[in-house]
Write an enzyme that holds these catalytic residues in place. Structure first.
Site, PDB file in Angstrom:
ATOM      1  N   ASP A 127       0.842  -1.235   0.021  1.00 30.40           N
ATOM      2  CA  ASP A 127      -0.026  -0.196   0.251  1.00 30.40           C
ATOM      3  C   ASP A 127       0.988   1.182   0.094  1.00 30.40           C
ATOM      4  OD1 ASP A 127      -1.953   2.019   0.329  1.00 30.40           O
ATOM      5  OD2 ASP A 127      -3.065   0.450   1.811  1.00 30.40           O
ATOM      6  N   ASP A 229      -2.400   5.007  -2.214  1.00 37.47           N
ATOM      7  CA  ASP A 229      -3.540   5.849  -1.394  1.00 37.47           C
ATOM      8  C   ASP A 229      -3.769   7.432  -1.785  1.00 37.47           C
ATOM      9  OD1 ASP A 229      -5.202   5.802   1.019  1.00 37.47           O
ATOM     10  OD2 ASP A 229      -4.130   7.363   1.663  1.00 37.47           O
ATOM     11  N   GLU A 286      -7.297   3.956  -5.938  1.00 37.28           N
ATOM     12  CA  GLU A 286      -8.595   4.089  -5.211  1.00 37.28           C
ATOM     13  C   GLU A 286      -9.097   5.418  -5.363  1.00 37.28           C
ATOM     14  OE1 GLU A 286      -9.230   4.408  -0.313  1.00 37.28           O
ATOM     15  OE2 GLU A 286      -7.484   4.805  -1.236  1.00 37.28           O
ATOM     16  N   HIS A 355     -10.992  -1.047   4.618  1.00 35.26           N
ATOM     17  CA  HIS A 355     -10.541  -0.823   6.049  1.00 35.26           C
ATOM     18  C   HIS A 355     -11.071   0.628   6.179  1.00 35.26           C
ATOM     19  CE1 HIS A 355      -7.685   1.022   3.296  1.00 35.26           C
ATOM     20  NE2 HIS A 355      -7.402   1.805   4.245  1.00 35.26           N
ATOM     21  N   ASP A 356     -11.767   1.300   5.352  1.00 34.77           N
ATOM     22  CA  ASP A 356     -12.189   2.606   5.466  1.00 34.77           C
ATOM     23  C   ASP A 356     -13.901   2.713   5.721  1.00 34.77           C
ATOM     24  OD1 ASP A 356      -9.876   4.275   5.730  1.00 34.77           O
ATOM     25  OD2 ASP A 356      -9.912   4.331   3.542  1.00 34.77           O
TER      26      ASP A 356
END
Length: 582
Positions: A127, A229, A286, A355-356
């Protein structure tokens, strides 16, 4: 982070076998790449498996669970950040991209994980957090020293407005001003997220080259690729203008002001040329803020990425006080638009959790829905759409949201920020906590539920975050033994997808689009067609078989039925029932 990022993956093809007894076409070599045929599993490292009893998940814990993931049919593991970090935002504030966070282990542990996973035909995906660093990163410490040192232009600095005050009225994703004053440099710096996460200045080619060097370092290590990210935010609009206020403090959302700014594709094309081009890897961004109509510019042979996580099918969690569940027609429309946008050029990363995000069972199904049936229904959509499925840890068990009694029980930085914002906006403590219950990122971050023993088998110590209350029944050990569990359904569908070319190669066509109860679509290739139908309600839902493309209901065959009792019928779906029909 608030999901907006890029991932690059690499996984070897798996030997495909025929599905015994179904008479269906076995998976053939069709020109699809390995990453279009595998399933990816996201691990939130803090919460997956603790190997040393300190209450936090770690790299060696992941090594212990590789057989579980291989059994599930996983071909790639996306890890949340394991780099050195002060952990203000659970690793999304990186202080050193070339070092492993001691909480998670050592570089030797990381090398062992990469090696052992590869032996099981699983590749590790890093990540990359490239929109910002930690304020404890040496780059930022040097940048803050003066306006004329070698790192002075590596971040976004601005003077105060004449007479004092912040450079503009932008509100960070986590609430409050997107600007923080640095007394050493006597300037403000910009942060899309927390003040401890200063944004990098992508306009500076030295910054971009430093980041490309980081990415290539990890590729040389043998990782399969990266998730990057907060990608839509790396390009800022010229002049950093004020936005139209949308809150009581007169601030404007930094997301609205910066996401997908013109020129961002130039940056990402350069990343592609200097990092991934010519390598057997894939990139997935993302990309909150990228719409289906934009996808042809982002993905495909001429695009900058192979896939992007766009969020149009998700509930908006930023404007939490105004957020509401999407209706089924809204969900279907969003998914079908994304499928259409990537039908000829590009590929779709299928996901409903990360995870968000809150747990999908709570988001997409009515309160009180049977969690096993709802989990299977959601899994059916995930593993049947055209694209690469991304499974988030615990999703394959049917894990659900938590509802803790106090804000003090929540660890998530953003949850505390939203709670405080709600109180300031005049909501009661109960109302503010209700927002947290629905949208907290901690809903997805509670420890993985491995068994019914103490702390769900996650740790022998005190877990960093409380375990979900339902771990006695919702856990991997129990579900691996239960042929009708959510886990067993995921495993069966993963094998079904692997063994039937139409589920990867086939086209997507929505049917029954007018239905407010059923999501139905056909997958079709030269060898035949399958129809997937999922009832999202707690009521029996009838449908016209002919409208689904089933020409002869008497000859149609239900190949998969989430009730698994042999009583499924063409033309009607029981509550939360999911079927795949040939």
């Amino acid at each position: 982070m608030i999901s907006t990022a890029l991932t690059v993956l690499c996984v070897p093809a798996v030997l495909m076998t025929s599905l015994s007894g179904c008479g269906l076409t076995a998976q053939q070599s069709s020109g699809l790449k390995w990453w279009q045929k595998t399933n990816v599993y996201e691990i939130y490292v803090n919460s997956f498996q603790d190997s040393d009893g300190d209450g936090y998940g770690d790299i060696n814990g992941i090594r212990q669970r590789l057989d579980y993931l291989a059994n599930l049919g996983v071909g790639a593991i996306w890890l949340t950040p394991v780099y050195a970090s002060p952990m203000v935002d659970n690793g999304y504030d990186v202080s050193d991209y070339y070092a492993i966070n001691p909480r998670y282990g050592t570089m030797a542990d990381m090398d062992a994980l990469i090696r052992e996973a590869k032996q099981k035909h699983i590749r590790i995906v890093m990540d990359l957090v490239f929109n910002h660093t930690s304020d404890q990163c040496e780059w930022f410490k040097e940048s803050a020293k003066s306006k004329d040192n070698p790192y002075s232009d590596w971040y976004i600095w601005r003077d105060a407005k004449p007479g004092g005050g912040e450079p503009n009225n932008w509100r960070s994703i986590f609430g409050g001003s997107a600007w923080t004053w640095n007394d050493q440099r006597k300037q403000y710096y910009l942060h899309t997220f927390a003040s401890a996460q200063p944004d990098l200045n992508w306009e500076n080619p030295e910054v971009r080259n430093a980041l490309y060097k980081v990415a290539n370092f990890w590729l040389d290590k043998g990782v399969g690729g990266f998730r990057m990210d907060a990608i839509p935010y790396i390009k800022k609009p010229a002049g950093l203008p004020d936005g139209t206020p949308d809150d009581s403090e007169g601030r404007a959302s930094i997301h609205a002001m910066t996401a997908n700014t013109d020129g961002i594709l130039d940056f990402l094309n350069e990343f592609k040329q200097k990092v991934t081009q010519g390598k057997d890897v894939f990139t997935v961004g993302e990309a909150n803020g990228v719409n289906p109509k934009d996808l042809p510019k982002w993905v495909g042979e001429k695009g900058v990425l192979d896939m992007v996580f766009e969020f149009n099918h998700l509930v908006d969690t930023e404007v939490w006080s105004k957020s509401k569940k999407k209706t089924l027609p809204e969900l279907k429309k969003a998914l079908s638009e994304s499928q259409a946008a990537t039908a000829e050029n590009g590929w779709y990363p299928i996901f409903f959790e990360n995870h968000d995000l809150p747990r999908s069972i709570n988001v997409y199904f009515p309160e009180g829905a049977d969690p096993v049936l709802a989990g299977k229904a959601m899994g059916t959509v995930l593993l049947s759409l055209r694209g690469t499925p991304f499974i988030y840890q615990g999703e394959e068990l049917g894990m659900t949201n938590v509802e803790w009694d106090s804000i003090d029980q929540y660890d998530d930085f953003n949850s505390h920020s939203q709670y405080d914002m709600a109180i300031k906006a005049g909501y009661s403590e109960k109302e503010a906590l209700d927002f947290v219950h629905k949208f907290s990122r901690d809903n997805a971050r509670t420890p993985m539920q491995w068994d019914a023993l103490a702390n769900a088998g996650f740790t022998t110590g005190k877990p960093w975050l409380p375990v979900g209350d339902d771990y006695h029944t919702v856990n991997a050990a129990a579900e691996e033994k239960d042929a009708k569990s959510v886990f067993a359904w995921y495993k069966a569908l993963a094998a079904f997808r692997r063994d039937n070319a139409v589920m990867t190669d086939g086209s997507y066509t929505e049917v029954l689009s007018e239905s407010k109860s059923i999501y139905a679509f056909a997958r079709e290739d030269n060898a035949g067609k399958m129809t997937v139908l999922v009832n999202f309600t707690g009521d029996v839902a009838a449908y016209d078989a002919e409208k689904t493309g089933i020409a002869d209901a008497k000859k149609a065959q239900i190949l998969k039925d989430s009730y698994e009792d042999g009583n499924g019928k063409i033309g009607v779906l029981r509550p939360y029932e999911a079927v795949i029909i040939r």
